[in-house]
Each structure stands twice: as structure tokens, then as C-alpha cells.
Design an enzyme around this catalytic site. Structure first.
Site, PDB file in Angstrom:
ATOM      1  N   ASP A 206      -4.682  -5.991   4.914  1.00  0.00           N
ATOM      2  CA  ASP A 206      -5.836  -6.712   5.474  1.00  0.00           C
ATOM      3  C   ASP A 206      -5.941  -8.116   4.895  1.00  0.00           C
ATOM      4  O   ASP A 206      -6.537  -8.997   5.508  1.00  0.00           O
ATOM      5  CB  ASP A 206      -7.127  -5.947   5.162  1.00  0.00           C
ATOM      6  CG  ASP A 206      -7.194  -4.645   5.958  1.00  0.00           C
ATOM      7  OD1 ASP A 206      -6.747  -4.659   7.115  1.00  0.00           O
ATOM      8  OD2 ASP A 206      -7.670  -3.641   5.403  1.00  0.00           O
TER       9      ASP A 206
ATOM     10  N   ASN B 192       0.852  -1.194   0.000  1.00  0.00           N
ATOM     11  CA  ASN B 192       0.000   0.000   0.000  1.00  0.00           C
ATOM     12  C   ASN B 192       0.885   1.241   0.000  1.00  0.00           C
ATOM     13  O   ASN B 192       2.110   1.138  -0.019  1.00  0.00           O
ATOM     14  CB  ASN B 192      -0.959  -0.028   1.200  1.00  0.00           C
ATOM     15  CG  ASN B 192      -0.204  -0.126   2.508  1.00  0.00           C
ATOM     16  OD1 ASN B 192       0.577   0.763   2.854  1.00  0.00           O
ATOM     17  ND2 ASN B 192      -0.402  -1.218   3.236  1.00  0.00           N
TER      18      ASN B 192
ATOM     19  N   LYS C 118     -12.097  -2.598  18.059  1.00  0.00           N
ATOM     20  CA  LYS C 118     -10.763  -3.128  18.383  1.00  0.00           C
ATOM     21  C   LYS C 118     -10.444  -3.013  19.872  1.00  0.00           C
ATOM     22  O   LYS C 118      -9.560  -3.686  20.369  1.00  0.00           O
ATOM     23  CB  LYS C 118      -9.706  -2.412  17.546  1.00  0.00           C
ATOM     24  CG  LYS C 118     -10.025  -2.482  16.051  1.00  0.00           C
ATOM     25  CD  LYS C 118      -8.825  -2.339  15.179  1.00  0.00           C
ATOM     26  CE  LYS C 118      -9.244  -2.290  13.711  1.00  0.00           C
ATOM     27  NZ  LYS C 118      -8.177  -2.751  12.815  1.00  0.00           N
TER      28      LYS C 118
ATOM     29  N   LYS D 259     -13.968   1.787  14.824  1.00  0.00           N
ATOM     30  CA  LYS D 259     -12.716   1.027  15.051  1.00  0.00           C
ATOM     31  C   LYS D 259     -12.322   1.067  16.525  1.00  0.00           C
ATOM     32  O   LYS D 259     -11.800   0.086  17.074  1.00  0.00           O
ATOM     33  CB  LYS D 259     -11.579   1.590  14.187  1.00  0.00           C
ATOM     34  CG  LYS D 259     -11.660   1.071  12.767  1.00  0.00           C
ATOM     35  CD  LYS D 259     -10.681   1.711  11.810  1.00  0.00           C
ATOM     36  CE  LYS D 259     -11.119   1.326  10.393  1.00  0.00           C
ATOM     37  NZ  LYS D 259     -10.415   1.983   9.338  1.00  0.00           N
TER      38      LYS D 259
ATOM     39  N   LYS E 185       9.063 -17.743  -9.339  1.00  0.00           N
ATOM     40  CA  LYS E 185       8.388 -16.666 -10.081  1.00  0.00           C
ATOM     41  C   LYS E 185       7.301 -17.260 -10.993  1.00  0.00           C
ATOM     42  O   LYS E 185       7.596 -18.127 -11.824  1.00  0.00           O
ATOM     43  CB  LYS E 185       9.404 -15.895 -10.925  1.00  0.00           C
ATOM     44  CG  LYS E 185       8.773 -14.706 -11.622  1.00  0.00           C
ATOM     45  CD  LYS E 185       9.684 -14.000 -12.573  1.00  0.00           C
ATOM     46  CE  LYS E 185       8.895 -12.937 -13.324  1.00  0.00           C
ATOM     47  NZ  LYS E 185       9.630 -12.392 -14.451  1.00  0.00           N
TER      48      LYS E 185
ATOM     49  N   PHE F 171      -4.680   3.712  14.566  1.00  0.00           N
ATOM     50  CA  PHE F 171      -4.894   4.731  13.547  1.00  0.00           C
ATOM     51  C   PHE F 171      -6.082   4.324  12.674  1.00  0.00           C
ATOM     52  O   PHE F 171      -6.437   3.155  12.606  1.00  0.00           O
ATOM     53  CB  PHE F 171      -3.641   4.867  12.665  1.00  0.00           C
ATOM     54  CG  PHE F 171      -2.654   5.876  13.196  1.00  0.00           C
ATOM     55  CD1 PHE F 171      -1.969   5.640  14.380  1.00  0.00           C
ATOM     56  CD2 PHE F 171      -2.413   7.061  12.505  1.00  0.00           C
ATOM     57  CE1 PHE F 171      -1.067   6.577  14.884  1.00  0.00           C
ATOM     58  CE2 PHE F 171      -1.511   7.999  12.990  1.00  0.00           C
ATOM     59  CZ  PHE F 171      -0.838   7.759  14.178  1.00  0.00           C
TER      60      PHE F 171
HETATM   61  N1  CTP Z   1      -4.490  -2.910  11.899  1.00  0.00           N
HETATM   62  C1  CTP Z   1      -3.803  -3.991  12.430  1.00  0.00           C
HETATM   63  N2  CTP Z   1      -3.801  -5.187  11.798  1.00  0.00           N
HETATM   64  C2  CTP Z   1      -4.461  -5.356  10.650  1.00  0.00           C
HETATM   65  C3  CTP Z   1      -5.177  -4.265  10.087  1.00  0.00           C
HETATM   66  C4  CTP Z   1      -5.175  -3.063  10.740  1.00  0.00           C
HETATM   67  O1  CTP Z   1      -3.189  -3.825  13.481  1.00  0.00           O
HETATM   68  N3  CTP Z   1      -4.421  -6.523  10.048  1.00  0.00           N
HETATM   69  C5  CTP Z   1      -4.493  -1.643  12.636  1.00  0.00           C
HETATM   70  C6  CTP Z   1      -3.784  -0.510  11.946  1.00  0.00           C
HETATM   71  O2  CTP Z   1      -2.413  -0.485  12.294  1.00  0.00           O
HETATM   72  C7  CTP Z   1      -4.524   0.691  12.488  1.00  0.00           C
HETATM   73  C8  CTP Z   1      -5.936   0.175  12.727  1.00  0.00           C
HETATM   74  O3  CTP Z   1      -5.817  -1.250  12.791  1.00  0.00           O
HETATM   75  O4  CTP Z   1      -4.007   1.090  13.741  1.00  0.00           O
HETATM   76  C9  CTP Z   1      -6.922   0.528  11.672  1.00  0.00           C
HETATM   77  O5  CTP Z   1      -6.437   0.122  10.433  1.00  0.00           O
HETATM   78  P1  CTP Z   1      -7.311   0.348   9.128  1.00  0.00           P
HETATM   79  O6  CTP Z   1      -6.595  -0.262   7.979  1.00  0.00           O
HETATM   80  O7  CTP Z   1      -7.689   1.803   9.049  1.00  0.00           O
HETATM   81  O8  CTP Z   1      -8.637  -0.437   9.488  1.00  0.00           O
HETATM   82  P2  CTP Z   1      -9.078  -1.894   9.244  1.00  0.00           P
HETATM   83  O9  CTP Z   1      -9.274  -2.550  10.552  1.00  0.00           O
HETATM   84  O10 CTP Z   1      -8.163  -2.582   8.303  1.00  0.00           O
HETATM   85  O11 CTP Z   1     -10.510  -1.684   8.607  1.00  0.00           O
HETATM   86  P3  CTP Z   1     -10.884  -1.140   7.122  1.00  0.00           P
HETATM   87  O12 CTP Z   1      -9.902  -1.741   6.172  1.00  0.00           O
HETATM   88  O13 CTP Z   1     -12.265  -1.641   6.939  1.00  0.00           O
HETATM   89  O14 CTP Z   1     -10.827   0.354   7.188  1.00  0.00           O
END
Ligand code: CTP
Length: 410
Positions: free
Chosen positions: A285, A216, A348, A344, A295, A330
Site C-alpha cells: 500500500d 509482506n 473498489k 472493499k 546502499k 481479494f
Molecule cells: N490492491 C491493489 N492495489 C493496491 C492495494 C490493493 O490492487 N495498491 C488489491 C489487492 O490485490 C486485493 C484488494 O485490492 O485484491 C484488497 O487488498 P487489501 O490489501 O486487502 O486492501 P487495501 O485496499 O490495501 O486496504 P487495507 O490495507 O486497508 O485493508
């Protein structure tokens, strides 16, 4: 940094008084001045008469944009310049500190503008000695250094090396970067001293095969700024970092990982003896269900559809094990910022969610600023657009307010 913290507190930039003494390294004080300005400080200079023999006042005046104090008398508009300057400064740096000025400081002698101003300074003082090796090693100088240290004066250097006089040994002025960092350290509070802080930052790379990966846009800048600011405030910081181009901040222990799974394992294991955690990483995610060991060839293997499986949620897993410890997450969003962040926070189980809108230029990936809202059980606090170091310090202020103290993990 920054004296960003001082800047935020008073609504103004931190102020550093540069006290330049008469040594050959006086020209390096110009670079120190520049370094402090780059870090966001207002700098004013005072010089001894001997310093003026090495570098003219015009140089410091031009660089600082302010008159240089060289005399206690005849300053129109400033009848008591030493008191005015001493009260103006948030920190003072004596560079290069000569044996003579150190001796005067140790004895409380105030016989010119510089020594009188330093004596009148209520703020923290940093001494950066620069002199001949024998002068530095002379028991008189060593005793003066010890006296000053015992009174709370900070020192940076001297280093060892070839000296201007041709001798080799201790006495060389510390590096400009080191002096600037030591001066900035005087401007921040030590309110995280002894706290073990765990931070994650950057993106993760999820391997498709040994050549390709899913990633990303995260650069890690925000998390690195948090780690750096926390270390400056005295925390013992472990930074679990995904792949970034950033150097490890000074004094921070960096653990480099690639994938979400590696980051998960590194975070969970380091959390065992952490007092607080800040999860700023943009963790993938989803990850390929079965990354290939070779490869993949587009002509004969499937690259048009990759089966993905969900990764473990690091933040949620830390929160499940948090006990009384403070955990910050975050939320990088492009719409419905506060609603998503609040969801969140609940889902969480974090104490605070730092929400930023990554569709805005001032808070997007790779920017040197951020505009965040702090979402917690207490409500929503929208902050201004600020440099990353200031945002980092604002988050750390909340981490302190939420009750983080050393040994929270026990
Ligand atoms: N985070 C994490 N582990 C994951 C995904 C996210 O620890 N596998 C944490 C990120 O570091 C951040 C928070 O969760 O502190 C929110 O991450 P974000 O990507 O905004 O949210 P998601 O939970 O992934 O939800 P969405 O993709 O639906 O926004």
C-alpha cells in the site's frame, strides 16, 4: 489439480480407470497411478493378460487399494465388472497403449476385460502409446490413431528417444507427469475456453535502496493456483507475478515484476485485451518516496525513518476501466472479515471479493488450504476449508456465473 472440480461437484474424489497393456513401459503405469492419487484421484486398474507378464496385479492392487480387473468372469461381488468399472470412472487412461490395443479400440473389439471395459466407457479416454518406432509408424497404427482421435479419444505422446528395443525414434511413452496432466485435463470442464484471464499474485518488493526492501508475507500460492486451474479450464492466462519461489504453471504466460508500480503498469497494459481479471496479489500500500540509488549506511544516513508514499490501487484502477468485464479482488483480513470485504467491494467497484482471515492457520500466508467467503452484490457465501486448487475452481465457477465469455473486452 486436480480433478478437484469433479471432486467438488459430486462431493467425492474424481475417479480414474487405469488400463494397463502389455508393453515394457507397463511399470511406468505404477508411477502414473501414484501421480493421479497425489492429485487427489481415486484410481482403479484393469490389465491385459500380457500386461500381467510385465507387472503383477499385486503391485496395482497395493497401490490403488482396490482389486485389479483382469477377467470378465469369476469376480465375486461384481458379476459385470466391465460395466461397473466403466460407469465408475470419470476418465480412463490407457497406458502404455500397445499397437494391438489401439487397433482393437479403433475396431470396437472387446475380447478381454480391458478392451471390453474401455469399449463400455462413457467417460473421456486418454491413450498414451508406448511401442517400437516401426510399430508406431506403421500405417495401420497411424490410421487407428487417427480414427480414435476423430472419435474424441485424447492422446499424449508418444515421444521420441531411445526405445527399449534399442531403436531410436518415435514410440517412447510420454513422461509420467505429462500423462498425469493430460488425464487430469480430462476431468475438468473446458468452460473458460477462449477466455483471456488476467491474474496477479504474490507480494511486491518496494525498494528502500539496492539492498533493502519492504515486502509482506504473501507467497503467491493462491494466485498461482487460480492461474493453473484457469489454464486447465481452457483460459488463456496472463499471470503478473511479484517475487515468489513458485514455478510458472504449465500453459500460463507469466510476467514477472517486483514493485507495486511495475505491477500496476503490467496489469493495466495487459487488461486492454483481457476478458476478466482476478487480483489476488498482496500489493504494497506504501512505497519509499525516494529509494536510494546506493546502499544506505546506517552510521551516516537516515534509516530510522523512511518517508513513504501511497501506491496506486491496481484493483480500483482496473475496475474504473472494466466496462462489462468481471473483476475479482481479494481481502486478506485479521478481523471484521465480512465488513471489510463488503466495504472493499463497494469502494473498489469489483464484482466479487474473496475474503480470507489470515490469522487462521488454514487460511494464512503460505498455507496449502484456504477458507474463504465470497462477497458480492448477491450476498456472502462462506466456503469450507479446501485445498487451494479447489478454492481456485470455486472462484472460477463464480467468474463464469458472473458472465465471463471470450471477447468480453471488445
Ligand atoms: N490492491 C491493489 N492495489 C493496491 C492495494 C490493493 O490492487 N495498491 C488489491 C489487492 O490485490 C486485493 C484488494 O485490492 O485484491 C484488497 O487488498 P487489501 O490489501 O486487502 O486492501 P487495501 O485496499 O490495501 O486496504 P487495507 O490495507 O486497508 O485493508
Amino acid at each position: 489439480m486436480s480433478g478437484e472440480r469433479a471432486a467438488r461437484q459430486g462431493g467425492r474424489r474424481p475417479r480414474v480407470l487405469l488400463a494397463v497393456c502389455g508393453g515394457i513401459a507397463a511399470y511406468k503405469a505404477c508411477e502414473v497411478l501414484r501421480g493421479l492419487q497425489k492429485a487427489g484421484c481415486d484410481v482403479r486398474a484393469t490389465m491385459t493378460a500380457d500386461a500381467e507378464r510385465f507387472v503383477g496385479t499385486a503391485t496395482f492392487e497395493a497401490l490403488s487399494g482396490a482389486p485389479v480387473a483382469t477377467s470378465l468372469y469369476g469376480n465375486p461381488g461384481s458379476p459385470i465388472p466391465h460395466i461397473e468399472l466403466a460407469e465408475w470412472a470419470d476418465a480412463a487412461v490407457v497406458v502404455p497403449a500397445t499397437a494391438n490395443v489401439m487397433a482393437k479400440m479403433a475396431c470396437g473389439i472387446a475380447d478381454d476385460c480391458l478392451t471390453t471395459t474401455i469399449l463400455a466407457c462413457p467417460c473421456p479416454v486418454l491413450v498414451a502409446p508406448g511401442m517400437n518406432v516401426h510399430m508406431w509408424q506403421n500405417p495401420a497404427t497411424q490410421a487407428n490413431a487417427m480414427t480414435l482421435r476423430a472419435r474424441g479419444v485424447s492422446f499424449v505422446g508418444p515421444d521420441s528417444g531411445r526405445l527399449a528395443c534399442g531403436d531410436v525414434g518415435e514410440g517412447k511413452l510420454a513422461g509420467v507427469g505429462e500423462i498425469v496432466a493430460a488425464a487430469l485435463a480430462l476431468l475438468v470442464p473446458n468452460d473458460l475456453a477462449g477466455v483471456r484471464l488476467l491474474v496477479n499474485a504474490g507480494p511486491t518488493h518496494e525498494a528502500i535502496d539496492p539492498v533493502r526492501y519492504i515486502a509482506n508475507r504473501s507467497t503467491g500460492k493462491m494466485g498461482y493456483a487460480i492461474a493453473e486451474a484457469a489454464a486447465r479450464r481452457g483460459a488463456e492466462v496472463t499471470l503478473v507475478s511479484g517475487p515468489t519461489a513458485l514455478p510458472a504453471p504449465a500453459g500460463v504466460r507469466r510476467v514477472s515484476v517486483e514493485s507495486a508500480e511495475q505491477m500496476h503498469d503490467a496489469m493495466l497494459s495487459a487488461f486492454a485485451d483481457a476478458d476478466a481479471a482476478i487480483c489476488s496479489a498482496a500489493v504494497a500500500d506504501y512505497t519509499p518516496a525516494a529509494p536510494a540509488g546506493h546502499k544506505l549506511k546506517k552510521s551516516r544516513e537516515h534509516l530510522d525513518a523512511i518517508e513513504l508514499v501511497e501506491t496506486s490501487d491496481i484493483l480500483a484502477d482496473l475496475c474504473a476501466a472494466k466496462g462489462g468485464r468481471v473483476i475479482v479482488g481479494f481481502a486478506a483480513e485479521t478481523d471484521d472479515l465480512i465488513a471489510h470485504a463488503s466495504e472493499k467491494l463497494r469502494r473498489k467497484g469489483a464484482d466479487l471479493i474473496v475474503a480470507n482471515d489470515v490469522s487462521r492457520p488454514e487460511s494464512t500466508f503460505g498455507a496449502d488450504t484456504n477458507r474463504v467467503a465470497l462477497v458480492s452484490a448477491a450476498g456472502v457465501e462462506q466456503l469450507e476449508t479446501m485445498p487451494l486448487a479447489d478454492v481456485a475452481n470455486a472462484i472460477l465457477d463464480r467468474v463464469c456465473e458472473l458472465g465471463t465469455v471470450p471477447n468480453s473486452h471488445k
